[in-house]
Scaffold this motif. Structure first.
Motif, PDB file in Angstrom:
ATOM      1  N   ALA A   1      46.481 -14.824 -38.260  1.00 55.11           N
ATOM      2  CA  ALA A   1      45.835 -13.814 -39.098  1.00 55.11           C
ATOM      3  C   ALA A   1      45.648 -14.328 -40.518  1.00 55.11           C
ATOM      4  O   ALA A   1      44.613 -14.079 -41.157  1.00 55.11           O
ATOM      5  CB  ALA A   1      46.670 -12.531 -39.096  1.00 55.11           C
TER       6      ALA A   1
ATOM      7  N   VAL B   1      46.192  -7.073 -40.023  1.00 59.52           N
ATOM      8  CA  VAL B   1      47.441  -7.457 -39.372  1.00 59.52           C
ATOM      9  C   VAL B   1      48.636  -7.211 -40.295  1.00 59.52           C
ATOM     10  O   VAL B   1      49.646  -6.639 -39.883  1.00 59.52           O
ATOM     11  CB  VAL B   1      47.405  -8.929 -38.922  1.00 59.52           C
TER      12      VAL B   1
ATOM     13  N   CYS C   1      50.773 -17.725 -30.547  1.00 59.25           N
ATOM     14  CA  CYS C   1      50.496 -16.881 -29.393  1.00 59.25           C
ATOM     15  C   CYS C   1      51.391 -17.342 -28.245  1.00 59.25           C
ATOM     16  O   CYS C   1      51.636 -18.547 -28.077  1.00 59.25           O
ATOM     17  CB  CYS C   1      49.037 -17.006 -28.972  1.00 59.25           C
TER      18      CYS C   1
ATOM     19  N   ASP D   1      39.654 -13.964 -31.881  1.00 58.53           N
ATOM     20  CA  ASP D   1      39.075 -14.133 -30.552  1.00 58.53           C
ATOM     21  C   ASP D   1      38.856 -15.602 -30.237  1.00 58.53           C
ATOM     22  O   ASP D   1      39.053 -16.491 -31.063  1.00 58.53           O
ATOM     23  CB  ASP D   1      37.781 -13.324 -30.401  1.00 58.53           C
TER      24      ASP D   1
ATOM     25  N   PRO E   1      53.283  -7.617 -34.675  1.00 58.01           N
ATOM     26  CA  PRO E   1      51.874  -7.364 -34.359  1.00 58.01           C
ATOM     27  C   PRO E   1      51.421  -8.204 -33.171  1.00 58.01           C
ATOM     28  O   PRO E   1      52.062  -9.189 -32.802  1.00 58.01           O
ATOM     29  CB  PRO E   1      51.146  -7.785 -35.647  1.00 58.01           C
ATOM     30  N   THR E   2      50.304  -7.813 -32.564  1.00 54.39           N
ATOM     31  CA  THR E   2      49.796  -8.560 -31.413  1.00 54.39           C
ATOM     32  C   THR E   2      49.162  -9.880 -31.833  1.00 54.39           C
ATOM     33  O   THR E   2      48.983 -10.769 -30.994  1.00 54.39           O
ATOM     34  CB  THR E   2      48.756  -7.717 -30.648  1.00 54.39           C
ATOM     35  N   THR E   3      48.823 -10.007 -33.085  1.00 55.34           N
ATOM     36  CA  THR E   3      48.257 -11.254 -33.609  1.00 55.34           C
ATOM     37  C   THR E   3      49.313 -11.967 -34.433  1.00 55.34           C
ATOM     38  O   THR E   3      49.861 -11.383 -35.376  1.00 55.34           O
ATOM     39  CB  THR E   3      47.036 -10.973 -34.499  1.00 55.34           C
TER      40      THR E   3
ATOM     41  N   CYS F   1      44.872 -15.281 -29.783  1.00 56.26           N
ATOM     42  CA  CYS F   1      45.197 -13.984 -29.191  1.00 56.26           C
ATOM     43  C   CYS F   1      45.029 -12.910 -30.242  1.00 56.26           C
ATOM     44  O   CYS F   1      44.792 -13.198 -31.417  1.00 56.26           O
ATOM     45  CB  CYS F   1      46.617 -13.986 -28.621  1.00 56.26           C
ATOM     46  N   GLY F   2      45.177 -11.676 -29.825  1.00 57.34           N
ATOM     47  CA  GLY F   2      45.081 -10.561 -30.757  1.00 57.34           C
ATOM     48  C   GLY F   2      43.689 -10.423 -31.330  1.00 57.34           C
ATOM     49  O   GLY F   2      42.685 -10.549 -30.622  1.00 57.34           O
ATOM     50  N   VAL F   3      43.587 -10.177 -32.640  1.00 53.19           N
ATOM     51  CA  VAL F   3      42.282  -9.961 -33.278  1.00 53.19           C
ATOM     52  C   VAL F   3      41.537 -11.263 -33.506  1.00 53.19           C
ATOM     53  O   VAL F   3      40.373 -11.252 -33.917  1.00 53.19           O
ATOM     54  CB  VAL F   3      42.444  -9.202 -34.617  1.00 53.19           C
TER      55      VAL F   3
ATOM     56  N   SER G   1      57.129 -15.402 -32.911  1.00 55.27           N
ATOM     57  CA  SER G   1      56.004 -14.473 -32.732  1.00 55.27           C
ATOM     58  C   SER G   1      55.046 -14.480 -33.910  1.00 55.27           C
ATOM     59  O   SER G   1      53.869 -14.154 -33.757  1.00 55.27           O
ATOM     60  CB  SER G   1      56.530 -13.052 -32.509  1.00 55.27           C
TER      61      SER G   1
END
Length: 567
Positions: free
Chosen positions: A398, A407, A105, A552, A391-393, A548-550, A101
């Motif tokens: 990041a 992040v 992504c 783009d 985190p989503t990113t 993905c995440g922050v 993770s």
């Protein structure tokens, strides 16, 4: 079947443009379709949902040779995101392919993505498995072999054949249900059964299949043994046959004869077994360690058969007994006896002992306490009282595009002390490039064994002990011939110490291999950074990088300045 938009011709162009080059290696291509299928895995009485690859459980063998480049095109036909990690493959200069993770992504449902990684300067026995969403508990795992190049002398005669022996505990409940139980009820869920290459045990009335290995009298065979389970260590033995240990996770070991072998979650070994008994059938047995069970009548006793080709005699007598399930002394003494073969070559012709820790200078020490804690009413697993919050990113993205901003904060995690109150955190710490790091894993639990894995490296296992670790514990270290591997066990209320040379820049996952511990927060990331932008130091992101995440879709493939430490 889900629809996949990425055309094959585009994939081929990616392969041609691959950033990995090699003059003396092969490109090996795999195409995987990952599905969830209902099937009777080990019992006619239970139809279970299993994650399969190309309708296989366990998944297909990845069979490579040192320096080969492996391309795995993964089609995700599950109904949620998916990643695979390559347990023990070091991904030299290329954490972009690590498949956890913090580096990638996920592959979304109905899409595909191609991993491209090199078995750079490695040999040995490894595994792969899904790394997110607790999916590993329902399958998706399989074996990896990295064979020696022909120019390298292997330190034992060529065996008649090789067998992959994947043993692991199994939970009947589908991973999604188990995941809900862990998240909402804080109830510990234990496995129902022990499987051997995905099959049930010999002699069980409701087993649909059992594993059998065909051998010829007088011949020697290599068994590549891996613990692909979620929680339990196991002890393995062959009835009336001894094993000779020869390799573990890419290191040739001093060759020692064993009646039984403890294998902890995430670990892999190679042993030689010679068919030197009467032509008959013999038990192959694996039983849990550090867990109470009935050895005479338990689905947690995995049983297969070693079958001599001219055998007309079924297996005789009871299955062979192993050491006591809670015998720490036996297990630790065996672990200490597994040592590096200093004179053998491995991936390179020079002896393994050319690289040693007999006179190194330590730059950093991490003292990592693993334990349980309640956080917001949820039973979590923590490292130094911090439970990792994903985190989503991915951290690697990041780091590369945003200096980690928004992040994670570098070095907020305490590497040598325990935080006062248990809390969630995104734990990322600095590892000093091309310096020696000492990691001491301390298991504060007295009722569970643990095992820890570091992506990106092999570490030297220099010491084991019980009780508290102190600087005086270094006097007990084996600095002459400690084995090099990537997963090591930590005994209940015990400690394990390793040395690692941080010569591989990247974002590297350090995790508990116990799936419950890992999923519930027991991991950190080590950021090994080299300011030199030369691609020979660390590879740029692949052309098929998922965002993905922050980060783009319009992010430019250009690195940001290096982040600064938080303290």
């Amino acid at each position: 079947m889900a629809s996949f938009e990425q055309p094959r011709i585009a994939l081929l162009s990616l392969f041609v443009l691959s950033l990995i080059s090699c003059m003396s290696c092969l490109d090996i291509y795999y195409e995987w379709i990952v599905t969830a299928e209902t099937t009777d895995v080990y019992s006619t009485a239970n139809n279970l949902t299993v994650i399969k690859i190309n309708r296989m459980f366990p998944g297909p063998l990845i069979n490579a040779t040192t320096n080969d480049v492996v391309h795995v095109n993964v089609f995700n036909s599950l109904d949620e995101p998916l990643l695979f990690t390559w347990n023990g493959i070091q991904q030299r200069l290329n954490s972009w392919q690590d498949g956890v993770s913090g580096t990638n992504c996920p592959i979304e449902p109905g899409t595909n993505w191609t991993y491209v990684f090199q078995a750079k300067d490695q040999i040995g026995s490894y595994t792969y498995f899904p790394s997110i969403n607790f999916q590993k508990s329902s399958g998706g795992y399989g074996p990896i072999r990295v064979n020696n190049r022909n120019v390298i002398l292997v330190p034992f005669p060529k065996p008649e054949a090789e067998f992959d022996l994947l043993v692991g505990d199994w939970m009947d409940d589908y991973y999604k249900n188990t995941r809900i139980t862990l998240q909402e009820n804080s109830n510990r869920t234990y496995p129902n059964v022990m499987l051997m290459n995905g099959k049930g045990r010999y002699g069980s009335l409701d087993s649909t299949l059992y594993e059998s290995f065909n051998v010829t009298k007088g011949k020697a065979y290599r068994f590549r043994i891996s613990n692909v389970g979620t929680q339990f260590s196991f002890n393995l033995r062959f009835q009336k046959h001894r094993m000779v240990l020869v390799e573990t996770e890419g290191s040739y070991t001093n060759q020692i004869a064993l009646d039984s072998l403890d294998v902890h979650v995430g670990q892999s070994y190679s042993v030689l077994v010679t068919a030197d008994q009467d032509e008959a059938d013999y038990y192959v047995v694996a039983t849990p360690k550090f867990y109470e069970f009935d050895p005479s009548n338990s689905s947690l006793v995995a049983r297969g058969i070693l079958h001599y080709l001219n055998s007309s005699s079924p297996v005789q007598g009871p299955a062979p007994d192993g050491p006591g399930a809670f015998d720490v002394d036996f297990s630790m003494n065996q672990a200490k006896s597994i040592r590096w073969n200093l004179t053998a070559g491995a991936a390179r012709p020079n002896p393994q002992g050319t690289f040693n820790v007999s006179n190194v200078t330590l730059s950093q020490t991490f003292l990592l306490h693993g334990s349980r804690a309640l956080i917001d009413g949820v039973q979590s697993y923590v490292v130094n009282n911090v439970s990792y919050l994903t985190p989503t990113t991915p951290l690697k993205l990041a780091d590369y595009f945003r200096n980690g901003s928004g992040v994670y904060q570098l070095d907020e995690f305490p590497t040598r002390s325990v935080s006062g109150a248990a809390a969630y955190g995104v734990s990322v710490v600095t590892g000093v490039h091309k310096e020696w790091l000492e990691i001491v894993f301390k298991n504060d639990l007295d009722d569970e064994i643990d095992s820890w894995h570091l992506d990106g490296f092999g570490f030297f296992v220099v010491g084991f002990g019980l009780g508290e670790w102190t600087v005086d514990s270094r006097d007990t270290y084996n600095l002459y011939d400690p084995v090099v591997r990537s997963t090591v066990q930590v005994y209940p209320s015990g400690w394990t110490a390793v040395y690692v040379f941080l010569d591989n820049p990247g974002m590297w996952n350090l995790r508990s291999q116990n799936l419950v511990h890992w999923y519930m927060g027991q991991e950190i990331y080590i950021r090994v950074h080299n300011d030199d932008p030369n691609p020979a130091k660390e590879r740029p992101p692949p052309q098929n990088l998922l965002l993905c995440g922050v980060v783009d879709d319009d992010a430019a493939f250009a690195p940001a300045p290096a982040p600064q430490a938080g303290w």
